[in-house]
Design a protein around this motif. Structure first.
Motif, PDB file in Angstrom:
ATOM      1  N   TRP A 143       7.649   8.472   3.345  1.00 13.80           N
ATOM      2  CA  TRP A 143       7.664   7.177   2.662  1.00 13.80           C
ATOM      3  C   TRP A 143       8.344   7.306   1.313  1.00 13.80           C
ATOM      4  O   TRP A 143       9.111   6.447   0.906  1.00 13.80           O
ATOM      5  CB  TRP A 143       6.259   6.662   2.441  1.00 13.80           C
ATOM      6  N   ARG A 144       8.053   8.394   0.611  1.00 16.37           N
ATOM      7  CA  ARG A 144       8.639   8.595  -0.709  1.00 16.37           C
ATOM      8  C   ARG A 144      10.157   8.699  -0.605  1.00 16.37           C
ATOM      9  O   ARG A 144      10.883   8.111  -1.399  1.00 16.37           O
ATOM     10  CB  ARG A 144       8.052   9.861  -1.340  1.00 16.37           C
ATOM     11  N   ARG A 145      10.627   9.420   0.387  1.00 18.97           N
ATOM     12  CA  ARG A 145      12.065   9.557   0.599  1.00 18.97           C
ATOM     13  C   ARG A 145      12.691   8.197   0.918  1.00 18.97           C
ATOM     14  O   ARG A 145      13.736   7.835   0.378  1.00 18.97           O
ATOM     15  CB  ARG A 145      12.300  10.556   1.731  1.00 18.97           C
ATOM     16  N   GLN A 146      12.036   7.407   1.785  1.00 22.54           N
ATOM     17  CA  GLN A 146      12.557   6.090   2.152  1.00 22.54           C
ATOM     18  C   GLN A 146      12.562   5.128   0.974  1.00 22.54           C
ATOM     19  O   GLN A 146      13.552   4.434   0.735  1.00 22.54           O
ATOM     20  CB  GLN A 146      11.714   5.480   3.268  1.00 22.54           C
ATOM     21  N   LEU A 147      11.455   5.067   0.237  1.00 23.51           N
ATOM     22  CA  LEU A 147      11.356   4.122  -0.869  1.00 23.51           C
ATOM     23  C   LEU A 147      12.240   4.505  -2.042  1.00 23.51           C
ATOM     24  O   LEU A 147      12.812   3.635  -2.695  1.00 23.51           O
ATOM     25  CB  LEU A 147       9.905   3.969  -1.319  1.00 23.51           C
ATOM     26  N   CYS A 148      12.379   5.801  -2.304  1.00 26.55           N
ATOM     27  CA  CYS A 148      13.241   6.231  -3.400  1.00 26.55           C
ATOM     28  C   CYS A 148      14.716   6.024  -3.052  1.00 26.55           C
ATOM     29  O   CYS A 148      15.536   5.809  -3.940  1.00 26.55           O
ATOM     30  CB  CYS A 148      12.967   7.685  -3.767  1.00 26.55           C
ATOM     31  N   ALA A 149      15.053   6.071  -1.776  1.00 29.58           N
ATOM     32  CA  ALA A 149      16.434   5.826  -1.359  1.00 29.58           C
ATOM     33  C   ALA A 149      16.819   4.364  -1.583  1.00 29.58           C
ATOM     34  O   ALA A 149      17.992   4.051  -1.791  1.00 29.58           O
ATOM     35  CB  ALA A 149      16.622   6.192   0.107  1.00 29.58           C
ATOM     36  N   ARG A 150      15.824   3.455  -1.568  1.00 27.28           N
ATOM     37  CA  ARG A 150      16.098   2.033  -1.793  1.00 27.28           C
ATOM     38  C   ARG A 150      16.329   1.716  -3.262  1.00 27.28           C
ATOM     39  O   ARG A 150      16.873   0.672  -3.593  1.00 27.28           O
ATOM     40  CB  ARG A 150      14.928   1.178  -1.312  1.00 27.28           C
ATOM     41  N   ALA A 151      15.898   2.610  -4.164  1.00 27.30           N
ATOM     42  CA  ALA A 151      16.024   2.347  -5.601  1.00 27.30           C
ATOM     43  C   ALA A 151      17.497   2.339  -5.987  1.00 27.30           C
ATOM     44  O   ALA A 151      18.295   3.091  -5.444  1.00 27.30           O
ATOM     45  CB  ALA A 151      15.283   3.415  -6.388  1.00 27.30           C
ATOM     46  N   PRO A 152      17.881   1.467  -6.927  1.00 28.68           N
ATOM     47  CA  PRO A 152      19.274   1.430  -7.355  1.00 28.68           C
ATOM     48  C   PRO A 152      19.693   2.767  -7.950  1.00 28.68           C
ATOM     49  O   PRO A 152      18.946   3.364  -8.724  1.00 28.68           O
ATOM     50  CB  PRO A 152      19.307   0.335  -8.424  1.00 28.68           C
ATOM     51  N   GLU A 158       0.835  -1.198   0.000  1.00 25.45           N
ATOM     52  CA  GLU A 158       0.000   0.000   0.000  1.00 25.45           C
ATOM     53  C   GLU A 158       0.874   1.254   0.000  1.00 25.45           C
ATOM     54  O   GLU A 158       0.599   2.224  -0.705  1.00 25.45           O
ATOM     55  CB  GLU A 158      -0.933  -0.005   1.215  1.00 25.45           C
ATOM     56  N   LYS A 159       1.959   1.236   0.778  1.00 26.23           N
ATOM     57  CA  LYS A 159       2.892   2.364   0.789  1.00 26.23           C
ATOM     58  C   LYS A 159       3.466   2.585  -0.604  1.00 26.23           C
ATOM     59  O   LYS A 159       3.516   3.706  -1.104  1.00 26.23           O
ATOM     60  CB  LYS A 159       4.047   2.102   1.762  1.00 26.23           C
ATOM     61  N   GLU A 160       3.911   1.479  -1.240  1.00 30.12           N
ATOM     62  CA  GLU A 160       4.498   1.576  -2.578  1.00 30.12           C
ATOM     63  C   GLU A 160       3.475   2.089  -3.583  1.00 30.12           C
ATOM     64  O   GLU A 160       3.807   2.883  -4.470  1.00 30.12           O
ATOM     65  CB  GLU A 160       5.058   0.227  -3.011  1.00 30.12           C
ATOM     66  N   ARG A 161       2.220   1.658  -3.465  1.00 31.43           N
ATOM     67  CA  ARG A 161       1.174   2.113  -4.380  1.00 31.43           C
ATOM     68  C   ARG A 161       0.931   3.614  -4.224  1.00 31.43           C
ATOM     69  O   ARG A 161       0.829   4.340  -5.212  1.00 31.43           O
ATOM     70  CB  ARG A 161      -0.129   1.344  -4.122  1.00 31.43           C
ATOM     71  N   LEU A 162       0.869   4.080  -2.986  1.00 37.10           N
ATOM     72  CA  LEU A 162       0.640   5.504  -2.743  1.00 37.10           C
ATOM     73  C   LEU A 162       1.826   6.344  -3.215  1.00 37.10           C
ATOM     74  O   LEU A 162       1.642   7.410  -3.818  1.00 37.10           O
ATOM     75  CB  LEU A 162       0.356   5.751  -1.263  1.00 37.10           C
ATOM     76  N   VAL A 163       3.043   5.874  -2.953  1.00 32.06           N
ATOM     77  CA  VAL A 163       4.226   6.609  -3.409  1.00 32.06           C
ATOM     78  C   VAL A 163       4.261   6.653  -4.930  1.00 32.06           C
ATOM     79  O   VAL A 163       4.548   7.694  -5.528  1.00 32.06           O
ATOM     80  CB  VAL A 163       5.520   5.981  -2.837  1.00 32.06           C
ATOM     81  N   ALA A 164       3.944   5.536  -5.583  1.00 32.95           N
ATOM     82  CA  ALA A 164       3.915   5.505  -7.051  1.00 32.95           C
ATOM     83  C   ALA A 164       2.885   6.490  -7.590  1.00 32.95           C
ATOM     84  O   ALA A 164       3.121   7.149  -8.609  1.00 32.95           O
ATOM     85  CB  ALA A 164       3.623   4.094  -7.546  1.00 32.95           C
ATOM     86  N   ALA A 165       1.771   6.626  -6.902  1.00 31.31           N
ATOM     87  CA  ALA A 165       0.738   7.564  -7.338  1.00 31.31           C
ATOM     88  C   ALA A 165       1.242   9.004  -7.276  1.00 31.31           C
ATOM     89  O   ALA A 165       0.866   9.839  -8.101  1.00 31.31           O
ATOM     90  CB  ALA A 165      -0.521   7.402  -6.487  1.00 31.31           C
TER      91      ALA A 165
END
Length: 119
Positions: free
Chosen positions: A54-63, A22-29
């Motif tokens: 969440w966006r900062r955390q999830l984008c930091a995980r991206a290669p 759900e976090k990933e879906r909202l960040v993608a939106a």
């Protein structure tokens, strides 16, 4: 004597738990073109600052060095045929690769173009 309102709390309110999907879906939106973080947060019933976190955390995980891609069919993209890769950079540069190419060559070409357009 005045009447006072008394509120009885019978349960402990806990923090809302959000599943990772759900976090990933909202960040993608929020990353969609024209999307508003505030509007997405409002629709989900949350504060925009939480969504920014969440966006900062999830984008930091991206290669590092990779960006989202859009895969288009050959007919839609107007490409010659199968085995063709076309990469368009935000600055307007475009590279088209046809046939079999090793990953090191593609990586070097993309890096060279990206470095050129950053200057």
């Amino acid at each position: 004597m005045t009447k006072a309102r008394v509120e009885v709390v019978t349960s402990v309110e806990r923090r809302r738990q959000w599943p990772t999907m759900e976090k990933e879906r909202l960040v993608a939106a929020t990353l969609e073109p024209g999307a508003s973080v505030s509007a997405v947060a409002r629709a989900a019933g949350m504060h925009p600052s939480q969504l920014y976190g969440w966006r900062r955390q999830l984008c930091a995980r991206a290669p590092a060095g990779f960006a989202p891609v859009r895969v288009a069919g050959a007919a839609q993209a107007g490409l010659a045929g199968p085995g063709t890769i076309e990469i368009e950079f935000a600055a307007g540069a475009r590279i088209r690769i046809t046939g079999a190419v090793d990953a090191a060559t593609v990586t070097a070409a993309v890096k060279a173009l990206a470095d050129r357009w950053r200057r």
